[in-house]
Design an enzyme around this catalytic site. Structure first.
Site, PDB file in Angstrom:
ATOM      1  N   CYS A  58       8.432  19.596   0.571  1.00 48.90           N
ATOM      2  CA  CYS A  58       9.531  19.556   1.535  1.00 48.90           C
ATOM      3  C   CYS A  58      10.209  18.192   1.496  1.00 48.90           C
ATOM      4  O   CYS A  58       9.544  17.149   1.598  1.00 48.90           O
ATOM      5  CB  CYS A  58       9.006  19.844   2.938  1.00 48.90           C
ATOM      6  N   CYS A 155      13.574  25.302   5.690  1.00 48.19           N
ATOM      7  CA  CYS A 155      12.181  25.052   6.070  1.00 48.19           C
ATOM      8  C   CYS A 155      11.291  25.966   5.246  1.00 48.19           C
ATOM      9  O   CYS A 155      11.438  27.192   5.286  1.00 48.19           O
ATOM     10  CB  CYS A 155      11.981  25.303   7.563  1.00 48.19           C
ATOM     11  N   GLU A 329      -2.267  41.187  31.611  1.00 46.46           N
ATOM     12  CA  GLU A 329      -1.465  40.030  31.182  1.00 46.46           C
ATOM     13  C   GLU A 329      -0.706  39.511  32.393  1.00 46.46           C
ATOM     14  O   GLU A 329      -0.203  40.289  33.201  1.00 46.46           O
ATOM     15  CB  GLU A 329      -0.481  40.468  30.080  1.00 46.46           C
ATOM     16  N   CYS A 404      -7.286  30.105  19.778  1.00 50.65           N
ATOM     17  CA  CYS A 404      -6.322  29.236  19.095  1.00 50.65           C
ATOM     18  C   CYS A 404      -6.649  27.767  19.320  1.00 50.65           C
ATOM     19  O   CYS A 404      -5.846  26.898  18.968  1.00 50.65           O
ATOM     20  CB  CYS A 404      -4.894  29.545  19.553  1.00 50.65           C
TER      21      CYS A 404
END
Length: 449
Positions: A58, A155, A329, A404
């Site tokens: 990049c 990107c 949720e 995560c």
């Protein structure tokens, strides 16, 4: 390396954190900040390079804060991410991990990586601002550690259609002389642009986040976007007038086309709105959720609770093999999306309710609900302590934890282990190649009642 991908070096016993340095390297560095126990430094010269060092492909990698590990060999990244999970399990969770070829302890499998770890993101969200030198409208990621926007036209981790849509939006904004938002003064119109792309369907949604109700020259925006973006199905405006770094405001309206776009994961179709949570890496999402279903070990008769169910992605994967799935949720709009997605796929053995998991699931328990398996997929802060307490009271045979954040995962596993559960195996999944983030799926079994 640290969890952020920074190199950790020592000079006469003093610890320095050095972005861009890799394990095993000898470097010359300039100290930029000193504290009593540690400091920060910038890499000046590479004296001995790691065999795992790459030349980042990049052009703006050194400035942009989007990726942290493009200078690190991909296979080595996968090994490091597995070790990062192990380190958290042992140091924070005080858990025993099985060594290679040894019995006993938690089995931590190799990280599931991508065959081609580029162009994987289905969503781009970038701030819009003004270049200090030219005064021109720019859009891209922030420079590392700052709020200076690095203009970006290409990107390498974004889908090509996302990049093209962002280029088109910036070109139209410049042509129409739309004033970029200035976070210092609070003035200007265009704050952020978000693009979603359906990998399977090819459908595109463009979201313009504005500092005010009015989008100047709105008809021209719509006409230009439609003309220049094949596959465009939705143009959405979100209004955010608050002085905040949060991207979205509370008001969202569709300017043209559909309120949603559609995409598929492993044959399951999903309607995705502007503010839906939908995993950004479709191919790795299938691997992640597939492993979660495997660890749930369903036979077709089980009651399964899916905490933090979002728009029902994991729930619908589970519903194909479960007796019934109950999803909860906190975001009401997400629950409406989940119900719509269940109907979209003809799924009748899934029920969804809005509310905090730590409130709804205890109520379900008081009402007599039982669960053979509980699946949790919490945000980075991990599970609420009340939810962990409820899991221990409900005593499901198995818990599947989709994480995560390895540190809060390890903390929560310690609670479950102390409550009569055993962590059996862990599979890290590389959802975000070239970044320091890693997700993991964990199989947890009850050992007493």
């Amino acid at each position: 390396m640290t969890h952020d991908g920074e190199g950790v070096g020592r000079v006469d016993g003093y610890t320095l954190f050095v972005p861009g340095a890799l394990p095993g390297e000898r470097i010359s560095a300039r100290v930029t900040k000193q504290k009593k126990q540690y400091g920060y430094a910038e890499l000046d010269e590479l004296l001995t390079a790691s065999p795992d060092r790459l030349n980042p492909p990049c052009d703006i990698y050194e400035e942009c804060g989007g990726c942290q590990l493009q200078h690190f060999d991909y296979e080595a990244q996968l090994t490091w991410k597995r070790q990062h999970v192990i380190d958290n399990l042992t140091r924070i969770g005080k858990l025993t991990v099985a060594g290679d070829g040894e019995d006993g302890g938690i089995v931590v499998h190799p990280t599931i990586g991508m065959e081609n770890p580029w162009r994987y993101r289905n969503k781009a969200a970038v701030p819009i601002g003004t270049a200090s030198a030219s005064g021109e409208l720019v859009g891209g990621f922030y420079e590392r550690g700052t709020h200076r926007i690095i203009d970006m036209d290409d990107c390498l981790i974004q889908h090509d259609r996302n990049d093209e849509a962002l280029r088109v939006v910036k070109r139209i904004a410049r042509y129409l002389r739309v004033k970029p938002y200035d976070e210092t003064t609070g003035e200007g119109v265009l704050r952020h642009v978000m693009v979603r792309t359906g990998f399977v369907t090819g459908e595109i949604m463009v979201v313009l986040v504005t500092n005010g109700q009015r989008l100047p020259r709105q008809p021209e925006w719509i006409e230009s976007l439609r003309a220049e973006l094949p596959g465009l199905k939705s143009i959405v405006q979100n209004v955010n007038e608050r002085n905040t770094n949060v991207i979205f405001g509370d008001e969202t309206r569709t300017l043209w086309g559909s309120d949603v776009i559609y995409d598929e994961l492993d044959g399951i179709r999903f309607a995705i709105s502007a503010r839906s949570f939908y995993q950004v890496n479709p191919s790795q999402t299938i691997a992640l959720y597939g492993k979660a279903v495997e660890y749930a070990a369903l036979t077709g008769n089980e009651n399964v609770i899916d905490a933090y169910c979002g728009i029902g992605t994991i729930s619908l994967f589970l519903a194909r093999k479960a007796g019934h799935v109950y999803g909860v949720e906190i975001v009401p709009e997400a629950i409406e999306d989940a119900k719509r997605n269940a109907a979209l796929n003809g799924v009748e053995n899934a029920t969804f309710e809005a509310g905090p998991a730590e409130v709804v699931i205890p109520r379900w328990r008081k009402e007599g609900a039982t669960a053979d398996v509980i699946v949790v997929d919490p945000p980075r802060k991990g599970c609420d302590s009340a939810l962990l307490e409820t899991i221990l009271k409900m005593q499901p045979e198995r818990v599947v934890y989709v994480s995560c954040n390895p540190s809060t995962l390890a903390r929560d596993l310690r609670v479950l282990e102390d409550g009569g559960y055993r962590t059996v195996e862990v599979t890290p999944v590389d959802m975000f190649p070239w970044t320091s983030h890693v997700e993991a799926v964990v199989s947890i079994h009850r050992i007493n009642k």
